[in-house]
Design a protein around this motif. Structure first.
Motif, PDB file in Angstrom:
ATOM      1  N   GLN A 143      31.720  15.663  32.571  1.00  0.00           N
ATOM      2  CA  GLN A 143      32.226  17.028  32.375  1.00  0.00           C
ATOM      3  C   GLN A 143      32.585  17.720  33.687  1.00  0.00           C
ATOM      4  OE1 GLN A 143      30.739  19.755  29.421  1.00  0.00           O
ATOM      5  NE2 GLN A 143      29.232  18.257  28.679  1.00  0.00           N
ATOM      6  N   TYR A 144      32.551  16.998  34.798  1.00  0.00           N
ATOM      7  CA  TYR A 144      32.856  17.614  36.087  1.00  0.00           C
ATOM      8  C   TYR A 144      34.331  17.375  36.449  1.00  0.00           C
ATOM      9  CZ  TYR A 144      27.792  17.932  36.725  1.00  0.00           C
ATOM     10  OH  TYR A 144      26.448  18.221  36.571  1.00  0.00           O
ATOM     11  N   VAL A 145      35.144  18.421  36.292  1.00  0.00           N
ATOM     12  CA  VAL A 145      36.572  18.294  36.593  1.00  0.00           C
ATOM     13  C   VAL A 145      36.791  18.005  38.069  1.00  0.00           C
ATOM     14  CG1 VAL A 145      38.798  19.488  36.592  1.00  0.00           C
ATOM     15  CG2 VAL A 145      37.231  19.785  34.668  1.00  0.00           C
ATOM     16  N   ALA A 146      36.014  18.648  38.920  1.00  0.00           N
ATOM     17  CA  ALA A 146      36.161  18.442  40.361  1.00  0.00           C
ATOM     18  C   ALA A 146      35.931  16.984  40.734  1.00  0.00           C
ATOM     19  CB  ALA A 146      35.188  19.339  41.124  1.00  0.00           C
ATOM     20  N   THR A 154      41.411  10.105  45.418  1.00  0.00           N
ATOM     21  CA  THR A 154      41.002   9.077  46.377  1.00  0.00           C
ATOM     22  C   THR A 154      41.590   7.713  46.006  1.00  0.00           C
ATOM     23  OG1 THR A 154      38.933  10.258  46.785  1.00  0.00           O
ATOM     24  CG2 THR A 154      39.031   7.946  47.448  1.00  0.00           C
ATOM     25  N   LEU A 155      41.692   7.461  44.701  1.00  0.00           N
ATOM     26  CA  LEU A 155      42.219   6.176  44.231  1.00  0.00           C
ATOM     27  C   LEU A 155      43.745   6.127  44.201  1.00  0.00           C
ATOM     28  CD1 LEU A 155      39.784   5.391  41.266  1.00  0.00           C
ATOM     29  CD2 LEU A 155      39.811   4.353  43.540  1.00  0.00           C
ATOM     30  N   LEU A 156      44.399   7.288  44.335  1.00  0.00           N
ATOM     31  CA  LEU A 156      45.857   7.335  44.201  1.00  0.00           C
ATOM     32  C   LEU A 156      46.590   6.403  45.169  1.00  0.00           C
ATOM     33  CD1 LEU A 156      48.001   8.674  42.472  1.00  0.00           C
ATOM     34  CD2 LEU A 156      48.098  10.553  44.119  1.00  0.00           C
ATOM     35  N   PRO A 157      46.278   6.404  46.478  1.00  0.00           N
ATOM     36  CA  PRO A 157      46.968   5.461  47.371  1.00  0.00           C
ATOM     37  C   PRO A 157      46.675   4.010  47.021  1.00  0.00           C
ATOM     38  CG  PRO A 157      45.195   6.593  48.524  1.00  0.00           C
ATOM     39  CD  PRO A 157      45.376   7.298  47.218  1.00  0.00           C
ATOM     40  N   LEU A 191      39.779  16.380  49.254  1.00  0.00           N
ATOM     41  CA  LEU A 191      38.330  16.330  49.460  1.00  0.00           C
ATOM     42  C   LEU A 191      37.858  17.551  50.254  1.00  0.00           C
ATOM     43  CD1 LEU A 191      37.816  12.535  50.272  1.00  0.00           C
ATOM     44  CD2 LEU A 191      37.229  13.724  48.154  1.00  0.00           C
ATOM     45  N   TRP A 192      38.649  17.941  51.248  1.00  0.00           N
ATOM     46  CA  TRP A 192      38.309  19.132  52.037  1.00  0.00           C
ATOM     47  C   TRP A 192      38.364  20.388  51.169  1.00  0.00           C
ATOM     48  CZ3 TRP A 192      36.083  20.977  56.168  1.00  0.00           C
ATOM     49  CH2 TRP A 192      36.385  22.267  56.610  1.00  0.00           C
ATOM     50  N   GLN A 193      39.383  20.482  50.318  1.00  0.00           N
ATOM     51  CA  GLN A 193      39.525  21.642  49.443  1.00  0.00           C
ATOM     52  C   GLN A 193      38.405  21.719  48.399  1.00  0.00           C
ATOM     53  OE1 GLN A 193      41.483  23.646  51.062  1.00  0.00           O
ATOM     54  NE2 GLN A 193      43.038  24.045  49.526  1.00  0.00           N
ATOM     55  N   HIS A 194      37.820  20.584  48.101  1.00  0.00           N
ATOM     56  CA  HIS A 194      36.729  20.529  47.120  1.00  0.00           C
ATOM     57  C   HIS A 194      35.347  20.511  47.782  1.00  0.00           C
ATOM     58  CE1 HIS A 194      39.925  19.310  44.279  1.00  0.00           C
ATOM     59  NE2 HIS A 194      39.103  19.721  43.342  1.00  0.00           N
TER      60      HIS A 194
END
Length: 218
Positions: A143-146, A154-157, A191-194
């Motif tokens: 349930q954690y959207v963040a 992180t997995l996108l690249p 990651l910095w924004q979160h």
């Protein structure tokens, strides 16, 4: 293509400045910056204003990224028929920067997750399949959207490199490393924004998405 990269980045930044959550909530006489988590993205909009408002903000933030990529494609498709795929990602990076750091809001915007959805949809939509599966698997499990957002970003690249290597998406080989680096840099930014979410997750204080919706209904 150096100037073209810069121009694509600037075009993206301009598109990114349209903060859907800020303008929509302002129209409803609500200041999202003073409610909930204080974020003007789709998740906080949903918590504060409901699912309908959250969907509107999600679509709006994704659409501005999609339109930025479309504009760059129209502008550079003849000059750089192969390189336009790279320029689209520079436009996407610009959108994230504009969304996260809008000058007219003292450089305090959203976190760029919904806009990233628009970037992927506008460039290589097939990448949405594994990303969506990962996102919803984590969402329903925690349930954690963040957490969902950070893991997917992180997995996108990695997803990009894997799918391009297997030929599932068509990317000129010369631009694969640079696109992967751009995606990795955006992941670090996310990651910095979160960072506040990371602290709350560590302390067990992060709000659970479905639970917060139930509380709103009550």
């Amino acid at each position: 293509m150096i100037l073209s990269r810069i121009l694509a980045l600037l075009i993206g930044y301009v598109f990114g400045l349209f903060e859907t959550g800020y303008f929509y909530s302002k129209k409803q006489q609500i200041d999202l910056r003073r409610r909930g988590s204080g974020n003007i993205g789709a998740t906080n909009t949903t918590r504060v204003m409901g699912v309908k408002a959250g969907i509107i903000v999600l679509v709006g933030d994704a659409l501005k990224a999609f339109l930025a990529l479309f504009a760059v494609r129209l502008l550079f498709r003849h000059a750089y028929p192969e390189g336009v795929c790279l320029l689209q990602f520079y436009a996407g990076a610009g959108v994230i920067l504009g969304h996260d750091f809008p000058f007219y809001l003292q450089f305090k915007g959203g976190k760029g997750v919904a806009s990233t959805f628009g970037i992927v949809a506008g460039s290589y939509p097939l990448m949405l399949i594994p990303e969506a599966l990962i996102f919803f698997a984590i969402l329903f499990a925690t349930q954690y959207v963040a957490l969902c957002s950070m893991v997917c970003y992180t997995l996108l690249p990695i997803v990009f490199l894997a799918m391009s290597h297997m030929g599932w998406i068509t990317v000129p080989a010369a631009y694969v490393p640079e696109i992967a680096i751009l995606l990795a840099l955006l992941a670090l930014l996310t990651l910095w924004q979160h960072r506040s979410n990371i602290v709350r997750l560590k302390n067990g204080e992060e709000s659970k998405f479905f639970d917060s919706l139930k509380k709103k209904e009550v």
